[in-house]
Design a protein around this motif. Structure first.
Motif, mmCIF file in Angstrom:
data_model
loop_
_atom_site.group_PDB
_atom_site.id
_atom_site.type_symbol
_atom_site.label_atom_id
_atom_site.label_comp_id
_atom_site.label_asym_id
_atom_site.label_seq_id
_atom_site.Cartn_x
_atom_site.Cartn_y
_atom_site.Cartn_z
ATOM 1 N N GLY A 72 0.805 -1.211 0.000
ATOM 2 C CA GLY A 72 0.000 0.000 0.000
ATOM 3 C C GLY A 72 0.840 1.264 0.000
ATOM 4 N N ILE A 73 0.211 2.374 0.368
ATOM 5 C CA ILE A 73 0.856 3.677 0.245
ATOM 6 C C ILE A 73 0.839 4.420 1.575
ATOM 7 N N TRP A 74 1.759 5.381 1.701
ATOM 8 C CA TRP A 74 1.736 6.297 2.843
ATOM 9 C C TRP A 74 1.757 7.756 2.390
ATOM 10 N N GLY A 75 1.703 7.969 1.078
ATOM 11 C CA GLY A 75 1.660 9.333 0.570
ATOM 12 C C GLY A 75 1.261 9.376 -0.891
ATOM 13 N N VAL A 76 0.785 10.535 -1.311
ATOM 14 C CA VAL A 76 0.420 10.782 -2.707
ATOM 15 C C VAL A 76 1.218 11.994 -3.170
ATOM 16 N N GLN A 77 1.898 11.852 -4.296
ATOM 17 C CA GLN A 77 2.775 12.890 -4.826
ATOM 18 C C GLN A 77 2.080 13.722 -5.900
ATOM 19 N N GLY A 78 2.607 14.922 -6.114
ATOM 20 C CA GLY A 78 2.215 15.732 -7.273
ATOM 21 C C GLY A 78 0.811 16.271 -7.229
ATOM 22 N N VAL A 123 -0.669 10.189 4.027
ATOM 23 C CA VAL A 123 -1.922 9.514 4.369
ATOM 24 C C VAL A 123 -1.677 8.318 5.281
ATOM 25 N N ARG A 124 -2.769 7.827 5.842
ATOM 26 C CA ARG A 124 -2.733 6.631 6.688
ATOM 27 C C ARG A 124 -2.309 5.419 5.849
ATOM 28 N N SER A 223 0.305 5.150 11.956
ATOM 29 C CA SER A 223 -0.529 4.046 12.427
ATOM 30 C C SER A 223 -1.613 3.729 11.408
ATOM 31 N N ALA A 224 -1.774 2.452 11.112
ATOM 32 C CA ALA A 224 -2.822 2.044 10.184
ATOM 33 C C ALA A 224 -4.214 2.256 10.765
ATOM 34 N N GLY A 225 -4.304 2.411 12.095
ATOM 35 C CA GLY A 225 -5.606 2.537 12.737
ATOM 36 C C GLY A 225 -6.046 3.959 12.993
ATOM 37 N N VAL A 226 -5.274 4.940 12.556
ATOM 38 C CA VAL A 226 -5.603 6.350 12.802
ATOM 39 C C VAL A 226 -5.657 7.091 11.469
ATOM 40 N N GLU A 227 -6.800 7.718 11.175
ATOM 41 C CA GLU A 227 -6.928 8.450 9.916
ATOM 42 C C GLU A 227 -5.894 9.558 9.857
ATOM 43 N N ARG A 228 -5.266 9.674 8.710
ATOM 44 C CA ARG A 228 -4.293 10.732 8.531
ATOM 45 C C ARG A 228 -4.369 11.275 7.114
#
Length: 303
Positions: A72-78, A123-124, A223-228
């Motif tokens: 999965g992902i932890w961020g979105v670029q651009g 992101v989460r 944390s996978a359990g906390v919206e970010r």
């Protein structure tokens, strides 16, 4: 000789500790608009329909694309990419007086010296994930002399921020570390190191922003359990040269920045909108110029 920058509590905080917090940077309406856009963008990225992402398990660019379904992902670029459906929403926030007003105080400059840099989304992740302790533009293997030289380069040529759309306590920093080389304990810290002496967890409420020197010793703990959802941006000042070009262009922004059309920032907003449009276009053009002058910049860090 240029005159010294006007006094600023943001600049003073950042000089002392390496970071400064601006509370309630967003209005409730702006927060709602950005949350909705960020939700759409994250869904697009998780579905594999937006290739510019940060993948779990890899800390620095370049990231593989598309992300594996397992990691999965932890961020979105651009977020300012002209092909992203909500790019206009993010441009409104990035080029706003609220964000750039703080940035200009930190950098000690006006609109005419600002350089567009990065606008991304953190992101989460789908699984718990934490970054190693690091500085964004100083390799972990750099010796004390090289580290001191790099830290001396970075002062006030940029500022970076996390703008929280949900309550956020993901960023952990060591105050004051932006202005000194690492201690022996900090230098010995491996990828799985735990807490660092003197560390501070930066706690933000929705709409708050932390502005920080990206060479402060820091890490992200997700944390996978906390919206970010946090807008993760940076802006530069003219004169940053190759070391700022490397820190920015390694994220691929140079491949599309010259196609950004910011005319929508002026629509229906009268003189105020025209002023923001001119600001955005000037910042874009300065980044294009920086890229042309700098050539192949490579990557700041690996891993």
């Amino acid at each position: 000789m240029s005159k010294p920058p006007s006094p600023s509590p943001f600049r003073d905080d950042l000089a002392k500790t390496g970071f400064t917090i601006q509370r309630s940077l967003l209005t409730p309406s702006e927060l709602a608009t950005l949350r909705a856009a960020a939700s759409r963008t994250t869904a697009l990225a998780r579905a594999g329909a937006w290739p510019h992402v940060r993948t779990v398990g890899k800390q620095f660019p370049p990231w593989p694309s598309p992300a594996s379904a397992e990691d999965g992902i932890w961020g979105v670029q651009g977020l300012l990419h002209p092909s992203l459906p909500d790019a206009g929403v993010y441009a409104d926030a990035y080029f706003s007086d609220a964000v750039l007003g703080v940035a200009k105080q930190i950098l000690g400059c006006g609109d005419g010296d600002l350089v567009m840099e990065l606008c991304n989304l953190l992101v989460r992740p789908e699984q718990d994930f934490r970054l190693s302790w690091h500085r964004d533009d100083v390799p972990a293997e750099a010796g004390p002399e090289e580290e001191a030289r790099r830290l001396g380069q970075s002062t006030y040529w940029h500022t970076q921020w996390n703008l929280a759309l949900y309550a956020d306590a993901s960023l952990v920093v060591v105050p004051g570390s932006h202005a000194r080389v690492r201690t022996p304990a900090e230098r010995a810290a491996g990828p799985d190191a735990g807490d660092m002496p003197g560390q501070v967890v930066v706690e933000l409420q929705p709409g708050d922003a932390v502005f920080y020197d990206n060479n402060i010793l820091h890490r992200g703990v997700y944390s996978a359990g906390v919206e970010r959802m946090s807008l993760h941006g940076s802006v530069g000042r003219v004169g940053g040269g190759a070391f700022r070009a490397r820190n920015v262009l390694q994220h691929g922004v140079g491949e599309w920045v010259d196609r950004c059309d910011f005319s929508g920032l002026a629509e229906g907003r009268g003189e105020e909108g025209e002023r923001i449009r001119r600001r955005a276009e000037g910042m874009r053009d300065r980044l294009v110029k920086l890229g042309r002058e700098s050539g192949d910049v490579g990557y700041s860090l690996t891993g």
